[in-house]
Structure formats: structure tokens, C-alpha cells
Write an enzyme that holds these catalytic residues in place. Sequence first.
Site, PDB file in Angstrom:
ATOM      1  N   SER A 237       0.827  -1.211   0.000  1.00  0.00           N
ATOM      2  CA  SER A 237       0.000   0.000   0.000  1.00  0.00           C
ATOM      3  C   SER A 237       0.860   1.260   0.000  1.00  0.00           C
ATOM      4  CB  SER A 237      -0.920  -0.008   1.215  1.00  0.00           C
ATOM      5  OG  SER A 237      -1.859   1.031   1.123  1.00  0.00           O
ATOM      6  N   GLN A 259      -1.324   4.226   6.292  1.00  0.00           N
ATOM      7  CA  GLN A 259      -0.853   3.223   5.337  1.00  0.00           C
ATOM      8  C   GLN A 259       0.359   2.473   5.860  1.00  0.00           C
ATOM      9  OE1 GLN A 259      -2.865   2.571   2.605  1.00  0.00           O
ATOM     10  NE2 GLN A 259      -4.013   3.983   3.885  1.00  0.00           N
ATOM     11  N   HIS A 262      -0.180  -0.878   7.562  1.00  0.00           N
ATOM     12  CA  HIS A 262      -0.606  -2.039   6.776  1.00  0.00           C
ATOM     13  C   HIS A 262       0.471  -3.115   6.726  1.00  0.00           C
ATOM     14  CE1 HIS A 262      -4.545  -1.598   5.037  1.00  0.00           C
ATOM     15  NE2 HIS A 262      -4.312  -0.360   4.674  1.00  0.00           N
ATOM     16  N   GLU A 327      -0.786   5.190  -5.217  1.00  0.00           N
ATOM     17  CA  GLU A 327      -2.085   4.530  -5.050  1.00  0.00           C
ATOM     18  C   GLU A 327      -3.090   5.520  -4.464  1.00  0.00           C
ATOM     19  OE1 GLU A 327      -3.923   0.679  -2.611  1.00  0.00           O
ATOM     20  OE2 GLU A 327      -2.020   1.571  -2.011  1.00  0.00           O
ATOM     21  N   ASP A 361     -11.184   4.215   2.196  1.00  0.00           N
ATOM     22  CA  ASP A 361     -11.055   2.781   2.445  1.00  0.00           C
ATOM     23  C   ASP A 361     -12.378   2.147   2.836  1.00  0.00           C
ATOM     24  OD1 ASP A 361      -8.411   2.464   1.829  1.00  0.00           O
ATOM     25  OD2 ASP A 361      -7.692   2.732   3.879  1.00  0.00           O
ATOM     26  N   HIS A 420     -10.545 -12.997 -47.950  1.00  0.00           N
ATOM     27  CA  HIS A 420     -11.207 -11.853 -47.317  1.00  0.00           C
ATOM     28  C   HIS A 420     -11.864 -10.985 -48.393  1.00  0.00           C
ATOM     29  CE1 HIS A 420      -8.915 -12.940 -43.769  1.00  0.00           C
ATOM     30  NE2 HIS A 420      -9.423 -11.929 -43.077  1.00  0.00           N
TER      31      HIS A 420
END
Length: 430
Positions: A237, A259, A262, A327, A361, A420
Site C-alpha cells: 500500500s 498506510q 498495513h 495509489e 477505504d 477476405h
Amino acid sequence: MPLKLNTVTPEFKAKFEAFVGAKRETNENVDAVVASVIDAVRREGDNAVAEFTHQFDRLLLTPEEFRMPPEFIFNALKECDAETIEALEIAAKRIRAFHELQVPETIDYQDAEGVRLGARWTPVDAAGLYVPGGTAAYPSSVLMNAIPAIVAGVERIVIVVPTPDGLVNPLVLAAAHIVGVEEVYRIGGAQAVAALAYGTETIRPVDKIVGPGNAYVAAAKRRVFGVVGIDLIAGPSEILVVADSKNNPDWIACDLLSQAEHDTAAQSVLITDSVDFADKVMAAVEERLKHLPRSQIAAESWLNQGAVIVVEKLEEAVKLVDRIAPEHLELAVDTPEDLASEIRHAGAVFLGRYTPEAIGDYVAGPNHVLPTSRSARYSSGLGVSDFMKRTTFAACDKKSLARIGPAAATLAKAEGLNAHALSVMVRLNS
């Protein structure tokens, strides 16, 4: 102490580039293990899933015990306090409302040559959601992964959640109940990803696998991509906070730690135009670390991965932000929209002093499954369209084919694909 940089110093550019390019992912070589697990599940199905679940999660299950009974999921509600359940329901309502606005529209029109053209969107048939389990379980991840799939119209949604040592987090099951997902398996790791991708005697395969996990889960998602779709490979994160000196330093310190707690590989970065404010934030971080329950993890993250960057003017932050492509990006300044309008690369942006990343979050509404490791340069957070596919269509009548067909035949001949050209010309010459 985290890395300290100042744009006025001659060594800034080299040190900043080294910081941006540094690897934060673990060096643990898991690919060989994951390859063997996936191969075993493909060959042996349920037996391999049971064996690996016993080996890695210390839990002995028969295939009949993989799936959690619906009443077990419902009863989990009774183990959760009412305030938390209410918070989950509030979050679910807000997340759904935001994602309902993302449903793509059908395109259907007739062009000037009389050709009907368009595109329609249809959901995948089945989606598998990986949810981390045990003590580090996140019910918010259930909401963020399941609700876009539900809004997209996915008929079958499956949750896999590891229960190491038999430990079940009732909040994860409560979240599954709130969103209406009843197919939940108590398995995890690479064996769960393989089971979702290839199927076993007990678990039917899915079309797309989403959700965060450890290094083994990430490696497994890489390996099964192509057999199934995946959302993204989530790395550690990240948060980047752009803040001026008018902020409360303690608020910004808490944002950075949100963060850092984490994972030891998580990254927290502050960009500010004040040396004095930077010092105050760093002091506030140290003070908060004395009392934070996950202080050991957060402290290691802040020490080894964190950075404080001082710029002369906040406008300089735009290029730095785009280079980092974070992020999560907080813009704690007077006019955050001015900066935000110039920034191109960020997973999610939080505008103003009263919008901490943590609100995103849980209850803001946009998805918290976001690109990490600079992948915000080319990818987006999870959304409704990730569970859908676009199918285009075209329809010519005799007149419109006569108008555009000759050009198609000419191009086909130029490429040496005569059949084609013939498939067009036989109709034109009829």
C-alpha cells in the site's frame, strides 16, 4: 529516519529517481512453490486443495467441508456488534450508489453510409473474490470486490477466504451476508486461486478472479491469467500527502501512518513547501508511534520506505506526484482542485484537509482496490466495467455494403488475404 529530500539541493534529482525506482516487494521466491501447487490442483482437484489447506493453514477439511453452510454465514451476524454491522451497511449502501453510476451504456447508431454500428456490455458469468482471512481479515474488501460485480449483473459470485487454524472472522461472513453472497469457501492461498481458475470436483471454475492477497496469491493470479481474467497484481500500500504549513501536523502524521500500519513494505510520502512543517510532522509521527497498536509494523515501514520531500512551491509537487504515481493521493491545501486538475497519475485523490484517505477505504463510495507500484500510470481502480465485456456489432444492407465494401476488398488484397476480399466481392457482384 525516513528519507529526507529537498528540491533545492544539487543531489535531489538522483536521490529522487533512486527512491522512485526502489523495489519494495518482498524478495521471497514463491513462484516455484506456486507453480507446483497450481499443477497439483489441476491434476488432483479437491484432494490437492485439502492437502495444501492442511499444510499451509493447519486445517484438515474434507471436500464436503470446503463450503461454509448458509446458516453459518447468517449466524456470524450474531457474533458482531450492532454498531459495526450498521457501519458495514452504511458503507455497502454508499459503495453501491457510486458504482451504479459506472454502468456503461450501449452504443447503437447508423453512420452516414447507412451502416449500423454499436457495442453492448454483458457481465461475466462467474467471478471469484479472494478475501484475506485469519486475524488480518478485511470485511471492507468483501464490499469493495463484491458490489461492483453485483452491479455489473454477475450471476455467480464466489468468495474464497482462508481460515488458518480454523479461525473464522465473523465480520467477513457478515459482509458476505450483507451483499448477498452465499457461495463461500474456507480455503485460501495459491490452491484457492487454482481452484477458482480450473475448477475441482467441488468448486466450479469462474471467469474472473479479483481481490488482494499475499505473495503466493499474487504469483498464482499471474500464473492463471489468460485462463481467467484478473483485476490487478496488488503491491504494498501507498500514500502520498501534499500538504502546506496551514495543516495540523498531527493530522498529517496520522494520515501517513494509516498506510504504514498495513505492512512493513507500505510507503508513506509527504511533500510540503515548509521545512519547519516537515519537521513537525516527523515529530508527530514519532509521538503517535509510541501509542499505535501496530507500531512495530508502522515504524519499520516509515523508517525504511517513508520519505519527506520539501519543495520551494507546491506547484512543483505536480511533476513529483506524476512520477511516483501513488495509489492514494491526499491534497491537503487551500485549493486542492487546482493541483488535482494538473495531476495525471494517481489511483485515488482525496481533496482538502477534511478528506483523509481512510474515508476512501471504507465509506466514501469509490473503490479501494487501486493500482500500486506506479501502475496508476496505466491502470485504474476496480470498477463495474471490470466485471463486464464489450461486444461490438456491425450491420450492412446491400446499399451500405456497396459504399464501404470496395475499400475493404482493396485492403484485403493489399495484405494478401484474397479470401477476405472474395467474401466482400461476391456480395458486391451479386
